[in-house]
Write a protein that holds these residues in place. Structure first.
Motif, PDB file in Angstrom:
ATOM      1  N   ILE A  82       1.012  -1.332  -0.030  1.00 11.38           N
ATOM      2  CA  ILE A  82       0.086  -0.019   0.024  1.00 11.38           C
ATOM      3  C   ILE A  82       0.820   1.276   0.029  1.00 11.38           C
ATOM      4  O   ILE A  82       0.497   2.163  -0.685  1.00 11.38           O
ATOM      5  N   ILE A  83       1.920   1.122   0.642  1.00 12.55           N
ATOM      6  CA  ILE A  83       2.850   2.285   0.678  1.00 12.55           C
ATOM      7  C   ILE A  83       3.592   2.552  -0.303  1.00 12.55           C
ATOM      8  O   ILE A  83       3.559   3.748  -0.941  1.00 12.55           O
ATOM      9  N   GLU A  84       4.188   1.605  -1.061  1.00 12.65           N
ATOM     10  CA  GLU A  84       4.886   1.450  -2.128  1.00 12.65           C
ATOM     11  C   GLU A  84       4.074   2.199  -3.443  1.00 12.65           C
ATOM     12  O   GLU A  84       4.561   2.739  -4.147  1.00 12.65           O
ATOM     13  N   GLU A  85       2.781   1.583  -3.294  1.00 13.82           N
ATOM     14  CA  GLU A  85       1.950   2.067  -4.510  1.00 13.82           C
ATOM     15  C   GLU A  85       1.264   3.275  -4.162  1.00 13.82           C
ATOM     16  O   GLU A  85       0.569   3.768  -5.142  1.00 13.82           O
ATOM     17  N   GLY A  86       1.504   3.860  -3.197  1.00 15.92           N
ATOM     18  CA  GLY A  86       1.093   5.131  -3.039  1.00 15.92           C
ATOM     19  C   GLY A  86      -0.732   5.320  -2.689  1.00 15.92           C
ATOM     20  O   GLY A  86      -1.125   6.558  -2.764  1.00 15.92           O
ATOM     21  N   VAL A  87      -1.284   4.451  -2.288  1.00 14.73           N
ATOM     22  CA  VAL A  87      -2.333   4.543  -1.870  1.00 14.73           C
ATOM     23  C   VAL A  87      -2.668   5.375  -0.522  1.00 14.73           C
ATOM     24  O   VAL A  87      -2.030   4.986   0.391  1.00 14.73           O
ATOM     25  N   LYS A  88      -3.469   6.052  -0.307  1.00 11.58           N
ATOM     26  CA  LYS A  88      -3.512   7.043   0.783  1.00 11.58           C
ATOM     27  C   LYS A  88      -4.832   6.764   1.643  1.00 11.58           C
ATOM     28  O   LYS A  88      -4.964   7.833   2.675  1.00 11.58           O
ATOM     29  N   ILE A  89      -5.478   5.870   1.157  1.00 12.16           N
ATOM     30  CA  ILE A  89      -6.624   5.573   2.316  1.00 12.16           C
ATOM     31  C   ILE A  89      -6.891   4.207   2.697  1.00 12.16           C
ATOM     32  O   ILE A  89      -6.527   3.335   1.504  1.00 12.16           O
ATOM     33  N   VAL A  90      -6.989   3.876   3.798  1.00 14.20           N
ATOM     34  CA  VAL A  90      -7.423   2.524   4.214  1.00 14.20           C
ATOM     35  C   VAL A  90      -8.351   2.506   5.260  1.00 14.20           C
ATOM     36  O   VAL A  90      -8.686   3.191   6.152  1.00 14.20           O
ATOM     37  N   THR A  91      -9.259   1.289   4.874  1.00 16.39           N
ATOM     38  CA  THR A  91     -10.302   0.995   5.973  1.00 16.39           C
ATOM     39  C   THR A  91      -9.674  -0.392   6.496  1.00 16.39           C
ATOM     40  O   THR A  91      -9.214  -1.351   5.853  1.00 16.39           O
ATOM     41  N   THR A  92     -10.499  -0.601   7.758  1.00 16.73           N
ATOM     42  CA  THR A  92      -9.898  -1.877   8.354  1.00 16.73           C
ATOM     43  C   THR A  92     -11.065  -2.333   9.269  1.00 16.73           C
ATOM     44  O   THR A  92     -12.132  -1.867   9.456  1.00 16.73           O
ATOM     45  N   GLY A  93     -10.850  -3.773   9.417  1.00 11.66           N
ATOM     46  CA  GLY A  93     -11.982  -4.677   9.935  1.00 11.66           C
ATOM     47  C   GLY A  93     -11.219  -5.973  10.514  1.00 11.66           C
ATOM     48  O   GLY A  93      -9.982  -6.293  10.364  1.00 11.66           O
ATOM     49  N   ALA A  94     -11.983  -6.416  11.305  1.00 11.39           N
ATOM     50  CA  ALA A  94     -11.554  -7.863  11.864  1.00 11.39           C
ATOM     51  C   ALA A  94     -10.089  -7.660  12.800  1.00 11.39           C
ATOM     52  O   ALA A  94      -9.417  -8.743  12.462  1.00 11.39           O
ATOM     53  N   GLY A  95     -10.154  -6.626  13.436  1.00 10.72           N
ATOM     54  CA  GLY A  95      -9.122  -6.276  14.327  1.00 10.72           C
ATOM     55  C   GLY A  95      -8.557  -5.180  14.649  1.00 10.72           C
ATOM     56  O   GLY A  95      -9.401  -4.110  14.096  1.00 10.72           O
ATOM     57  N   THR A  96      -7.642  -4.694  15.320  1.00 16.78           N
ATOM     58  CA  THR A  96      -7.402  -3.602  15.647  1.00 16.78           C
ATOM     59  C   THR A  96      -6.185  -3.111  14.840  1.00 16.78           C
ATOM     60  O   THR A  96      -5.305  -3.565  14.733  1.00 16.78           O
ATOM     61  N   PRO A  97      -6.462  -1.715  14.057  1.00 13.65           N
ATOM     62  CA  PRO A  97      -5.122  -0.964  13.577  1.00 13.65           C
ATOM     63  C   PRO A  97      -4.012  -0.461  14.545  1.00 13.65           C
ATOM     64  O   PRO A  97      -2.935  -0.062  13.774  1.00 13.65           O
ATOM     65  N   ALA A  98      -4.137  -0.740  15.773  1.00 13.77           N
ATOM     66  CA  ALA A  98      -3.089  -0.160  16.495  1.00 13.77           C
ATOM     67  C   ALA A  98      -1.674  -0.287  16.261  1.00 13.77           C
ATOM     68  O   ALA A  98      -0.782   0.407  16.440  1.00 13.77           O
TER      69      ALA A  98
END
Length: 314
Positions: A82-98
């Motif tokens: 995601i970082i290498e490809e320059g995507v700037k928005i992430v949604t998350t589920g099934a756990g904590t992004p902490a």
């Protein structure tokens, strides 16, 4: 800041990150229509995710996101892509992004978790996420226990960051209702299943169109991972085994590969047709652009009409 300004989109609508379904043809169409397309990375290798991101980039110059199912064991590798490809928005589920928040923030990535409860919404805000999707149990796929009508206003009251409503939304009335409950936008999954650009087998789309308000049920509660799908022979057998206290191994053997069967092979009797309770309002297949434009024209009209109504007696 509004959710549309935060993300650089025209319409405040996210397309749900549906595993094996939310890939570049659908994602690009949603973003081109003014919404936020979301790649569902569930089950992906790092290279498969890279491929889908590059295909999405080729199909749209508008913002899109990647959804991360945080229970997967290759999340660090997916984040690297995601970082290498320059995507700037992430949604998350099934756990904590902490564990990943510092990495996200250092790389300028907007983080939007999908949550089923007020308690988790507060925890996510404390982590420093940018917005929250509050998803009710009406939704398809993995669900919580609280309905959208009850969950959404409580989450809005509990946090100070933008909230997006999800679960049971398929037309402009649903959008207007979400806004009335305090949301700044909506996330929609099931309605996108009935679109031309949705890359599922035609049988899957027709199963959604044929379904009504009572056609879905929830399995997997005994496993701690409830999932809403359209009822069929496989689902009936799964529920029977659950009621007989079958082992996790027996249940997983029955459901192994069931989503793929439905999505790609069109086996809607022995596969898992994950869809929400709003199926009964998905009556025809349209283009993504037509769906989104119509939905927000309806929403605008509903909200304007409501402004003329007095709820207090003379």
């Amino acid at each position: 800041m509004s959710i549309t300004k935060l993300l650089g989109i025209k319409y405040p609508i996210f397309q749900g990150g549906m595993a094996q379904i939310a890939v570049s043809p659908l994602v690009g169409a949603v973003s081109n229509a003014g919404g936020l397309g979301v790649i569902g990375s569930g089950g992906f290798t790092a290279e498969r995710l890279r491929d889908e991101i590059r295909k999405a980039k080729a199909s749209t110059d508008k913002p899109f996101a990647v959804n991360l199912m945080l229970m997967m064991n290759n999340i660090p590798e997916l984040i690297e892509v995601i970082i290498e490809e320059g995507v700037k928005i992430v949604t998350t589920g099934a756990g904590t992004p902490a564990p990943y928040m510092q990495t996200f923030k250092e790389n300028g990535i907007i983080v939007i978790p999908v949550v089923p409860s007020v308690k988790i919404a507060k925890k996510m805000e404390a982590l420093g996420v940018d917005a929250i999707v509050a998803e009710g149990t009406e939704a398809g796929g993995h669900v919580g226990e609280t309905t959208t009508m009850a969950l959404l206003p409580q989450v809005v009251s509990a946090v100070s960051i933008p909230v997006v409503g999800a679960g049971g939304i398929a037309d402009g009335r649903g959008v207007a209702a979400a806004f009335a409950l305090g949301a700044q936008g909506v996330q929609v999954g099931t309605r996108f299943l009935a679109t031309v650009e949705c890359p599922t087998h035609e049988n899957f789309k027709q199963a959604v169109i044929a379904a009504d308000d009572t056609s879905t049920t929830v399995t997997g509660r005994s496993l701690g991972g409830p999932v809403r799908s359209i009822k069929n022979s496989m689902i009936a057998e799964f529920l029977k085994l659950e009621n007989e206290n079958a082992s996790r191994e027996e249940l997983e053997k029955l459901s192994l590969g069931s989503l793929r069967k439905a999505v790609f092979e069109g086996d809607t009797e022995h596969g898992s047709v994950m869809a929400g309770q709003i199926c009964g309002m998905c009556n025809e297949i349209t283009t993504v652009e037509e769906m989104i434009t119509t939905m927000f024209e309806e929403a605008q009209a509903v909200l304007q009409n409501l402004s003329k109504i007095s709820v207090i007696g003379a």
